[in-house]
Design an enzyme around this catalytic site. Structure first.
Site, PDB file in Angstrom:
ATOM      1  N   ASP A   1      33.438  49.480  12.171  1.00  0.00           N
ATOM      2  CA  ASP A   1      32.346  49.230  13.115  1.00  0.00           C
ATOM      3  C   ASP A   1      32.165  47.747  13.387  1.00  0.00           C
ATOM      4  O   ASP A   1      31.649  47.355  14.430  1.00  0.00           O
ATOM      5  CB  ASP A   1      31.043  49.833  12.591  1.00  0.00           C
ATOM      6  CG  ASP A   1      31.106  51.341  12.734  1.00  0.00           C
ATOM      7  OD1 ASP A   1      31.691  52.002  11.844  1.00  0.00           O
ATOM      8  OD2 ASP A   1      30.634  51.854  13.769  1.00  0.00           O
TER       9      ASP A   1
ATOM     10  N   ASN B   1      32.088  49.809   7.796  1.00  0.00           N
ATOM     11  CA  ASN B   1      32.465  51.124   8.321  1.00  0.00           C
ATOM     12  C   ASN B   1      31.531  52.170   7.693  1.00  0.00           C
ATOM     13  O   ASN B   1      30.655  51.828   6.876  1.00  0.00           O
ATOM     14  CB  ASN B   1      33.936  51.426   8.030  1.00  0.00           C
ATOM     15  CG  ASN B   1      34.428  52.642   8.803  1.00  0.00           C
ATOM     16  OD1 ASN B   1      34.248  52.722  10.014  1.00  0.00           O
ATOM     17  ND2 ASN B   1      35.041  53.601   8.119  1.00  0.00           N
ATOM     18  N   LYS B   2      31.710  53.399   8.078  1.00  0.00           N
ATOM     19  CA  LYS B   2      30.847  54.490   7.631  1.00  0.00           C
ATOM     20  C   LYS B   2      30.615  54.457   6.121  1.00  0.00           C
ATOM     21  O   LYS B   2      31.552  54.236   5.348  1.00  0.00           O
ATOM     22  CB  LYS B   2      31.480  55.828   8.038  1.00  0.00           C
ATOM     23  CG  LYS B   2      30.727  57.079   7.639  1.00  0.00           C
ATOM     24  CD  LYS B   2      29.269  57.091   8.060  1.00  0.00           C
ATOM     25  CE  LYS B   2      29.099  56.881   9.552  1.00  0.00           C
ATOM     26  NZ  LYS B   2      27.683  56.643   9.940  1.00  0.00           N
TER      27      LYS B   2
ATOM     28  N   ARG C   1      21.977  50.603  18.356  1.00  0.00           N
ATOM     29  CA  ARG C   1      22.536  50.756  17.006  1.00  0.00           C
ATOM     30  C   ARG C   1      23.072  49.379  16.599  1.00  0.00           C
ATOM     31  O   ARG C   1      23.879  48.795  17.317  1.00  0.00           O
ATOM     32  CB  ARG C   1      23.646  51.826  16.972  1.00  0.00           C
ATOM     33  CG  ARG C   1      23.098  53.242  17.199  1.00  0.00           C
ATOM     34  CD  ARG C   1      24.109  54.306  16.841  1.00  0.00           C
ATOM     35  NE  ARG C   1      24.303  54.415  15.407  1.00  0.00           N
ATOM     36  CZ  ARG C   1      25.299  55.111  14.850  1.00  0.00           C
ATOM     37  NH1 ARG C   1      26.187  55.747  15.621  1.00  0.00           N
ATOM     38  NH2 ARG C   1      25.427  55.176  13.545  1.00  0.00           N
TER      39      ARG C   1
ATOM     40  N   GLN D   1      30.640  63.899  10.093  1.00  0.00           N
ATOM     41  CA  GLN D   1      31.612  63.583  11.155  1.00  0.00           C
ATOM     42  C   GLN D   1      33.024  64.033  10.782  1.00  0.00           C
ATOM     43  O   GLN D   1      33.820  64.373  11.657  1.00  0.00           O
ATOM     44  CB  GLN D   1      31.621  62.070  11.441  1.00  0.00           C
ATOM     45  CG  GLN D   1      30.385  61.538  12.140  1.00  0.00           C
ATOM     46  CD  GLN D   1      29.376  60.991  11.157  1.00  0.00           C
ATOM     47  OE1 GLN D   1      29.272  61.456  10.024  1.00  0.00           O
ATOM     48  NE2 GLN D   1      28.610  60.004  11.570  1.00  0.00           N
TER      49      GLN D   1
ATOM     50  N   ARG E   1      29.134  58.512  19.444  1.00  0.00           N
ATOM     51  CA  ARG E   1      29.130  57.649  18.263  1.00  0.00           C
ATOM     52  C   ARG E   1      30.559  57.184  18.028  1.00  0.00           C
ATOM     53  O   ARG E   1      31.497  57.667  18.672  1.00  0.00           O
ATOM     54  CB  ARG E   1      28.487  58.313  17.047  1.00  0.00           C
ATOM     55  CG  ARG E   1      28.549  59.807  16.927  1.00  0.00           C
ATOM     56  CD  ARG E   1      29.938  60.357  16.775  1.00  0.00           C
ATOM     57  NE  ARG E   1      30.611  59.657  15.686  1.00  0.00           N
ATOM     58  CZ  ARG E   1      31.890  59.489  15.583  1.00  0.00           C
ATOM     59  NH1 ARG E   1      32.718  59.977  16.496  1.00  0.00           N
ATOM     60  NH2 ARG E   1      32.442  58.843  14.582  1.00  0.00           N
ATOM     61  N   GLY E   2      30.718  56.225  17.097  1.00  0.00           N
ATOM     62  CA  GLY E   2      32.020  55.593  16.920  1.00  0.00           C
ATOM     63  C   GLY E   2      32.008  54.294  17.716  1.00  0.00           C
ATOM     64  O   GLY E   2      31.674  54.297  18.910  1.00  0.00           O
ATOM     65  N   ALA E   3      32.366  53.190  17.046  1.00  0.00           N
ATOM     66  CA  ALA E   3      32.143  51.866  17.632  1.00  0.00           C
ATOM     67  C   ALA E   3      32.737  51.690  19.041  1.00  0.00           C
ATOM     68  O   ALA E   3      32.012  51.310  19.979  1.00  0.00           O
ATOM     69  CB  ALA E   3      32.666  50.794  16.673  1.00  0.00           C
TER      70      ALA E   3
END
Ligand code: MRU
Length: 353
Positions: free
Chosen positions: A244, A254-255, A98, A203, A55-57
């Protein structure tokens, strides 16, 4: 006499190509155990992205690039003349894994553009693998450049609050936001790092804390609800996060929880820095309102650590990203330069894709 700056620690590689297949560090198992998953086909790669193995762009983008190599190998083996049309379909499936992190669709598109340039009848795998390796190498280099540019904006004794995980686990190299943290540390500017625990996947508590401690950087966790009070006590100078997707006007997806932090930061005179490579910019979208926001299963909120904690019968709303308006961002740091503040003109001047 100037003191030489020590080397930045750069030893975590969550995504790598090994011999003839893709290896992902299973981030769902951290911090308890470091287990690699070995993937040989594109369907499993898409599933791993959906399931948060990786995960993570930027890390998702790199994974997708290698996933396209696996897809091309399979398609070429089956039909050496017609593999390209089938690969386009594989790319479409993979890009849908995603929706918010634009690096995913960007990497798929880049591999497809390379595939279209392969001579008729030729094996596409070597050329696609070289392109995927290039995407990884570019991300490693971008991380280092952004770390330097971002750290140059910080004063001495800086206290940073970060959110989610925007580190080595989320990228090819030393991370976006955490690259700046690592650089600030080696330059001797860093006084304190706070990390929001980042419900529901935690996270911050699991991944950011794991990788900073591994590099000898102390970290203090805070529940998201503590951020306002932490700032009100005067304990934070900068909120530093990754992204992201960044729209052409500088709005940042973003998150979930990033928007709250940016609002709180403005209220308390704390500055907000977003660190993102140009592969995370989406110039096709004029503003953040157009960014698709991923919604995930209610169970992720109702449960914790695999156990139901919510009262039976409660429902949950689980958008996993939010959009922070550009007006709340003081600095957008990319490998091509810094926008202070981000604006359509400043982003256009970066000369990115
Ligand atoms: O749902 P995740 O863990 O993929 O979300 C990741 C984030 O929101 C990160 O902050 C973002 O991708 C920046 S990564 C350098």
């Amino acid at each position: 006499m100037t003191r030489p700056i020590p080397e930045l620690p750069d030893t975590i590689r969550p995504v790598r190509w090994q011999d003839d297949h893709l290896v992902l560090l299973d981030q769902r198992r951290l911090p308890d155990e470091s287990i690699d998953l070995h993937l040989t086909d594109v369907v499993a790669t898409g599933q791993a992205i959906r399931d948060m193995v990786v995960r993570g762009a930027p890390a998702i983008g790199i994974t997708a690039a290698y996933g396209m190599v696996l897809a091309a190998r399979r398609r070429y083996q089956v039909d050496a003349g017609g593999w390209l049309a089938a690969l386009v379909g594989d790319g479409r499936q993979l890009a849908a894994a995603r929706p918010t992190a634009v690096n995913l669709a960007w990497a798929v598109e880049r591999l497809l553009a390379t595939a279209r340039g392969v001579a008729a009848g030729a094996d596409p795998v070597p050329v696609l693998l070289a392109e995927a390796d290039r995407i990884l190498a570019e991300d490693i280099a971008a991380n280092r450049t952004m770390a330097r540019l971002g750290a140059a904006l910080l004063g001495q004794g800086v206290r940073i609050l970060t959110h989610c995980n925007a580190g080595a686990l989320a990228t090819g190299g030393i991370g976006t936001a955490l690259g700046v943290v690592r650089q600030a540390q080696v330059e001797g500017r860093l006084a304190k790092v706070y990390a929001g625990e980042t419900r529901p996947w935690l996270q911050g508590a699991r991944l950011t804390a794991w990788e900073l401690l591994r590099d000898g950087i102390p970290v203090t966790l805070v529940a998201e609800g503590a951020a306002a009070w932490l700032m009100a006590q005067g304990h934070v100078d900068w909120v530093i996060v990754g992204a992201d997707r960044v729209a052409a006007n500088g709005d940042v997806a973003n998150k979930i929880g990033t928007y709250s932090l940016a609002v709180l930061a403005r209220q308390h005179g704390v500055r907000t820095m977003v660190v993102a490579p140009t592969s995370t910019l989406d110039r096709s979208l004029a503003a953040g309102a157009q960014i698709p926001i991923e919604s995930r299963a209610a169970e992720e909120v109702l449960d914790c650590g695999g156990r139901r904690l919510a009262a039976a019968g409660a429902s949950a709303w689980n958008p996993v990203f939010d959009v922070t308006p550009a007006a709340l961002v003081d600095a957008l740091v990319t490998e091509k330069g810094v926008c202070q503040p981000p604006s359509p003109a400043a982003l256009a001047a970066l000369g990115a894709r």
